[in-house]
Motif scaffolding. Structure first.
Motif, PDB file in Angstrom:
ATOM      1  N   MET A   1       0.927  -1.582   0.170  1.00  0.00           N
ATOM      2  CA  MET A   1      -0.100  -0.218  -0.099  1.00  0.00           C
ATOM      3  C   MET A   1       0.791   1.709  -0.259  1.00  0.00           C
ATOM      4  O   MET A   1       2.515   1.116   0.619  1.00  0.00           O
ATOM      5  CB  MET A   1      -0.468  -0.223   1.388  1.00  0.00           C
ATOM      6  N   GLN A   2       0.133   2.619  -0.280  1.00  0.00           N
ATOM      7  CA  GLN A   2       0.982   3.924  -0.561  1.00  0.00           C
ATOM      8  C   GLN A   2       0.444   4.121   0.506  1.00  0.00           C
ATOM      9  O   GLN A   2      -0.515   4.334   1.087  1.00  0.00           O
ATOM     10  CB  GLN A   2       0.196   4.685  -2.286  1.00  0.00           C
ATOM     11  N   TYR A   3       0.961   4.742   1.526  1.00  0.00           N
ATOM     12  CA  TYR A   3       1.747   6.281   2.572  1.00  0.00           C
ATOM     13  C   TYR A   3       2.309   7.103   2.180  1.00  0.00           C
ATOM     14  O   TYR A   3       3.039   7.423   1.469  1.00  0.00           O
ATOM     15  CB  TYR A   3       2.349   4.894   4.014  1.00  0.00           C
ATOM     16  N   LEU A   4       1.425   8.541   2.959  1.00  0.00           N
ATOM     17  CA  LEU A   4       2.635   9.164   3.257  1.00  0.00           C
ATOM     18  C   LEU A   4       2.823   9.630   5.118  1.00  0.00           C
ATOM     19  O   LEU A   4       1.917   8.950   6.033  1.00  0.00           O
ATOM     20  CB  LEU A   4       1.430  10.432   2.582  1.00  0.00           C
ATOM     21  N   VAL A   5       3.999   9.168   4.914  1.00  0.00           N
ATOM     22  CA  VAL A   5       4.877   9.814   5.759  1.00  0.00           C
ATOM     23  C   VAL A   5       6.107  10.911   6.355  1.00  0.00           C
ATOM     24  O   VAL A   5       6.097  11.070   5.807  1.00  0.00           O
ATOM     25  CB  VAL A   5       5.802   7.819   6.025  1.00  0.00           C
ATOM     26  N   PHE A   6       5.533  11.207   7.536  1.00  0.00           N
ATOM     27  CA  PHE A   6       5.851  12.372   7.732  1.00  0.00           C
ATOM     28  C   PHE A   6       6.457  12.151   9.499  1.00  0.00           C
ATOM     29  O   PHE A   6       5.351  11.553   9.993  1.00  0.00           O
ATOM     30  CB  PHE A   6       5.608  14.027   7.788  1.00  0.00           C
ATOM     31  N   ARG A   7       7.075  13.385   9.804  1.00  0.00           N
ATOM     32  CA  ARG A   7       7.659  13.506  11.463  1.00  0.00           C
ATOM     33  C   ARG A   7       7.263  14.610  12.178  1.00  0.00           C
ATOM     34  O   ARG A   7       6.753  15.676  11.443  1.00  0.00           O
ATOM     35  CB  ARG A   7       8.591  12.963  11.376  1.00  0.00           C
ATOM     36  N   LEU A   8       6.630  14.216  12.923  1.00  0.00           N
ATOM     37  CA  LEU A   8       6.200  15.276  14.112  1.00  0.00           C
ATOM     38  C   LEU A   8       6.855  15.966  15.360  1.00  0.00           C
ATOM     39  O   LEU A   8       7.543  14.906  16.058  1.00  0.00           O
ATOM     40  CB  LEU A   8       4.597  15.028  14.267  1.00  0.00           C
ATOM     41  N   TYR A   9       7.816  17.005  15.251  1.00  0.00           N
ATOM     42  CA  TYR A   9       8.446  17.237  16.673  1.00  0.00           C
ATOM     43  C   TYR A   9       8.441  18.753  17.117  1.00  0.00           C
ATOM     44  O   TYR A   9       7.977  19.203  16.251  1.00  0.00           O
ATOM     45  CB  TYR A   9      10.195  17.318  16.411  1.00  0.00           C
ATOM     46  N   GLY A  10       8.561  18.221  17.982  1.00  0.00           N
ATOM     47  CA  GLY A  10       8.501  20.433  18.668  1.00  0.00           C
ATOM     48  C   GLY A  10       8.606  20.107  20.012  1.00  0.00           C
ATOM     49  O   GLY A  10       8.272  18.931  20.699  1.00  0.00           O
ATOM     50  N   PRO A  11       9.336  21.159  20.622  1.00  0.00           N
ATOM     51  CA  PRO A  11       8.894  21.123  22.331  1.00  0.00           C
ATOM     52  C   PRO A  11       7.914  21.326  23.551  1.00  0.00           C
ATOM     53  O   PRO A  11       8.259  21.005  24.666  1.00  0.00           O
ATOM     54  CB  PRO A  11       9.336  22.778  21.872  1.00  0.00           C
ATOM     55  N   MET A  12       6.667  22.104  22.612  1.00  0.00           N
ATOM     56  CA  MET A  12       5.177  21.509  23.642  1.00  0.00           C
ATOM     57  C   MET A  12       4.142  20.970  22.593  1.00  0.00           C
ATOM     58  O   MET A  12       4.308  21.195  21.431  1.00  0.00           O
ATOM     59  CB  MET A  12       5.100  23.014  24.068  1.00  0.00           C
ATOM     60  N   ALA A  13       3.339  19.879  22.849  1.00  0.00           N
ATOM     61  CA  ALA A  13       2.540  20.024  22.140  1.00  0.00           C
ATOM     62  C   ALA A  13       1.178  19.167  23.222  1.00  0.00           C
ATOM     63  O   ALA A  13       1.346  19.539  24.458  1.00  0.00           O
ATOM     64  CB  ALA A  13       2.401  18.198  21.159  1.00  0.00           C
ATOM     65  N   SER A  14      -0.242  19.603  22.295  1.00  0.00           N
ATOM     66  CA  SER A  14      -1.256  19.150  23.362  1.00  0.00           C
ATOM     67  C   SER A  14      -2.275  18.355  22.918  1.00  0.00           C
ATOM     68  O   SER A  14      -2.236  19.405  21.747  1.00  0.00           O
ATOM     69  CB  SER A  14      -1.921  20.311  24.423  1.00  0.00           C
ATOM     70  N   TRP A  15      -2.647  17.129  23.297  1.00  0.00           N
ATOM     71  CA  TRP A  15      -3.463  16.289  22.964  1.00  0.00           C
ATOM     72  C   TRP A  15      -4.802  16.318  23.177  1.00  0.00           C
ATOM     73  O   TRP A  15      -4.468  15.238  24.213  1.00  0.00           O
ATOM     74  CB  TRP A  15      -2.330  14.818  22.250  1.00  0.00           C
ATOM     75  N   GLY A  16      -5.815  16.630  22.666  1.00  0.00           N
ATOM     76  CA  GLY A  16      -6.696  16.955  24.165  1.00  0.00           C
ATOM     77  C   GLY A  16      -7.355  15.424  24.336  1.00  0.00           C
ATOM     78  O   GLY A  16      -7.830  14.720  23.485  1.00  0.00           O
ATOM     79  N   GLU A  17      -7.815  15.529  25.393  1.00  0.00           N
ATOM     80  CA  GLU A  17      -8.990  14.064  26.140  1.00  0.00           C
ATOM     81  C   GLU A  17     -10.251  14.387  26.744  1.00  0.00           C
ATOM     82  O   GLU A  17     -10.373  15.994  26.228  1.00  0.00           O
ATOM     83  CB  GLU A  17      -7.933  13.237  26.871  1.00  0.00           C
TER      84      GLU A  17
END
Length: 244
Positions: A1-17
């Motif tokens: 399968m074809q995928y688009l792959v990328f990275r995420l990096y940062g000094p701060m992140a917030s993933w809401g719950e």
């Protein structure tokens, strides 16, 4: 399968719950809604464009490899809000608050962030759509709106470096990216990237391969409607591995 792959990096992140009262917790990895929001921003989709947001949501599948979920950072937050909600669109914070300071209230909240975290994201097309992986790759390279890691106060600190590859899902998530610092060894040391990684994916439990220890759970991060902030449950699979 074809995928688009990328990275995420940062000094701060917030993933809401799920938020209760004034507490705003953060997940350990990007939620599906957060990744869709980041891709939508790159494409230039506005928040009130329900049809394009629904098309993006329906057409994209998401998997994540967490190299590091960073450390927990908690912010005691205060904000001013009008006493009564005004039935119109505001284009600036100053416009929303107005000029009558006596009619403003102060709300208190505790907001959680992840600091110095690093993830790789793989997305694929679940159905034919005008939202192609090629279009997403171009948008991530030159985004229409500024992408961020969950909150506007959490900007990206490294290029996402999108890749289009044909591979199995695990091989796609194991893709290599240019070092953020001078070398891969510096990345591993300064970003505290250990040998234990976590894979998270939607779909079937064996889509990553035949591994023991896969856990499945329901998570509430499937966006249904942007305006009243409604989310539905979906099934997510998780596998923790030690890389050599």
């Amino acid at each position: 399968m074809q995928y688009l792959v990328f990275r995420l990096y940062g000094p701060m992140a917030s993933w809401g719950e799920a938020a209760v009262g004034g507490d705003r917790p953060s997940g350990l990895a990007p939620s599906r809604s957060a990744v869709l929001g980041l891709l939508g921003a790159a494409l230039g989709i506005k928040r009130d464009d329900a049809s394009r947001l629904d098309a993006l949501r329906a057409s994209i599948g998401i998997a994540i490899k967490a190299y590091s979920s960073g450390g927990l950072m908690r912010d005691y937050h205060t904000a001013q809000v009008p006493s009564q909600e005004k039935k119109r669109t505001f284009y600036t914070r100053k416009d929303e608050l107005g000029t009558d300071k006596d009619k403003l209230n102060t709300v208190l909240s505790s907001r959680d962030y992840r600091s110095d975290d690093y993830w790789v994201v793989a997305v694929w097309q679940q159905q034919e759509s005008e939202v192609t992986l090629e279009a997403l790759a171009r948008a991530l390279t030159k985004p229409a709106f500024i992408p961020y890691l969950g909150r506007k106060a959490c900007p990206l600190a490294a290029p996402v470096a999108p890749l289009l590859i044909e591979a199995e899902l695990k091989a796609a998530l194991d893709s290599s990216f240019p070092p953020i610092l001078g070398s891969f060894e510096q990345d591993r040391r300064w970003l505290d990237l250990g040998s234990t990684v976590t894979y998270l994916w939607q779909g079937m439990a064996d889509d990553l391969g035949a591994y023991d220890g896969v856990q499945s759970r329901n998570v509430w991060d499937e966006p249904i409607s942007r305006m009243p902030w409604q989310f539905a449950a979906r099934q997510e699979h998780q596998l923790i591995l030690v890389e050599e």
